[in-house]
Design a protein around this motif. Sequence first.
Motif, short mmCIF file in Angstrom:
data_model
loop_
_atom_site.label_atom_id
_atom_site.label_comp_id
_atom_site.label_asym_id
_atom_site.label_seq_id
_atom_site.Cartn_x
_atom_site.Cartn_y
_atom_site.Cartn_z
N ASP A 55 -11.62 4.89 -29.18
CA ASP A 55 -11.71 3.47 -28.84
C ASP A 55 -10.36 2.77 -28.99
OD1 ASP A 55 -14.40 3.65 -28.23
OD2 ASP A 55 -15.06 3.08 -30.24
N VAL A 56 -9.63 3.09 -30.06
CA VAL A 56 -8.31 2.49 -30.26
C VAL A 56 -7.37 2.90 -29.13
CG1 VAL A 56 -6.27 2.43 -31.76
CG2 VAL A 56 -8.57 2.30 -32.76
N ARG A 57 -7.41 4.17 -28.76
CA ARG A 57 -6.59 4.67 -27.66
C ARG A 57 -6.91 3.93 -26.36
NH1 ARG A 57 -4.12 9.89 -26.80
NH2 ARG A 57 -3.72 10.26 -24.60
N SER A 58 -8.21 3.79 -26.06
CA SER A 58 -8.62 3.09 -24.84
C SER A 58 -8.19 1.64 -24.86
CB SER A 58 -10.14 3.19 -24.67
OG SER A 58 -10.55 4.52 -24.49
N ALA A 59 -8.30 1.02 -26.04
CA ALA A 59 -7.93 -0.38 -26.16
C ALA A 59 -6.43 -0.59 -25.94
CB ALA A 59 -8.34 -0.91 -27.54
N PHE A 60 -5.61 0.30 -26.49
CA PHE A 60 -4.17 0.20 -26.25
C PHE A 60 -3.84 0.29 -24.76
CE2 PHE A 60 -2.94 1.49 -30.77
CZ PHE A 60 -2.24 0.32 -31.02
N ARG A 61 -4.60 1.09 -24.05
CA ARG A 61 -4.32 1.30 -22.62
C ARG A 61 -4.88 0.19 -21.73
NH1 ARG A 61 -2.19 5.99 -21.07
NH2 ARG A 61 -2.10 7.76 -22.50
N ASP A 62 -5.76 -0.63 -22.29
CA ASP A 62 -6.39 -1.69 -21.50
C ASP A 62 -5.66 -3.01 -21.70
OD1 ASP A 62 -7.98 -3.37 -20.07
OD2 ASP A 62 -9.83 -2.97 -21.19
N ALA A 63 -4.57 -3.17 -20.98
CA ALA A 63 -3.77 -4.39 -21.12
C ALA A 63 -4.28 -5.51 -20.23
CB ALA A 63 -2.30 -4.09 -20.79
N VAL A 64 -5.32 -5.25 -19.45
CA VAL A 64 -5.89 -6.27 -18.57
C VAL A 64 -6.97 -7.06 -19.29
CG1 VAL A 64 -7.16 -6.68 -16.43
CG2 VAL A 64 -5.36 -4.96 -16.49
N ASN A 65 -7.92 -6.35 -19.88
CA ASN A 65 -9.04 -7.01 -20.55
C ASN A 65 -8.74 -7.38 -22.00
OD1 ASN A 65 -10.94 -6.81 -18.31
ND2 ASN A 65 -10.94 -4.61 -18.73
#
Length: 411
Positions: A55-65
């Motif tokens: 989840d942390v990895r996905s969040a770092f990659r989601d700079a749009v939302n």
Amino acid sequence: MTDLAVAGMEQRIPFDPYAYDFHEDPYPTYARLRADAPVYYNEAQDFWALARHGDVRSAFRDAVNLSNAWGVSMDPSSYGPDAHKSMSFLAMDDPKHMRIRKLVSKGFTPRRVNDLSERITALTDAHWEKCLEKGEFDYVADFAGLLPMDVVSELLGVPESDRAFLRRQSDLLLHREEGVLDIPEAAVYAYIELHKYYTALIAERRDNLGDDLVSALITAEIDDDETGEKTSLSEDEIVGFMVLMVVAGNETTTKLLANALYWAWRHPAELAKVISDVDLVPDWTEETLRYDNSTQMVLRRVAADVTYGDHTIPAGQRVLLLVGSANRDEDVFDDAASYQIGRDCSQALMSFGMGTHFCLGAHLARLEANIGLAAVARSITSVDIDIDNAVRVHSVNVRGFAELPVKVTVR
């Protein structure tokens, strides 16, 4: 918040990022979060937190939302649309973020960093030799706190006589008193002092351009993607980046150097590895970055509803990305709770973030740590830490020592 699935989470698993007890050892709390509440909501303080690596990895990659535009700190006074004034491009989204990052990168180049290698070595040797002569000393005050500030100051062209002053302001920016859930008055004044100092330094440098980073930032230009015309950094943008350098480029590396020595002392067999083979020092740095990273968590603001696990986090909410927890995730790292110099975790490390906001200073931090820790490893046969008199930093984002009294046996 009406979702029954998240109601009362903070009662079942207490997690207060400001609590001194949490700062002393956050990892049991992280383990409970990963196991029982990987998508966590604290109703009392109104924030969410992501504890698992994926989840942390996905969040770092989601700079749009997930937006940086309101800053990366929980402190109410630093969280808002003006956060960029003190956090520079760290508190911006694209395209503003990319514009500043490109301009800063014109001066903060890999070549400029690599060219510092000999100077970092010389500074390391000078500070460490004094420590070895003493035998007993404060590892933070006499070494780990001096080297990174010197390196940042060398980059910026700051005179030696001013560096102790800048370090004091940097310390004040980070420190939080127990029970205080916002920026203390001392930190506000420290920011003002840093702003005044760097504004004067920029003015002086405009009249006397040199080959330092400040001069490079003053003269940096790129083509504006919209207009096609040349764009450069404003004075406030340069000051913002310089203040960021003091915190991100100084304090985090200070903590990394001290955390490395502390955990090696806690694990004598691991310390023996690097003492007997200095070539393993980069592995020492990497395992410390994983096991007990300086930056424990960063904040994001939800720009549009996002879903993690069974929970949808609404727009406007705050989400903590628990870097320290992600780096201890047992589903990603074998025997994650053990400190093992030599493990390969390079592809999974969350310590410098990922994606658009990957840390611009990651290479410099590693270079300083590797040179500094190599000097330690090659010069001693043992170290003892007076842990009863060690003092931890108390900060929401940063973990490490303010004081670390040590005694070394020189080869």
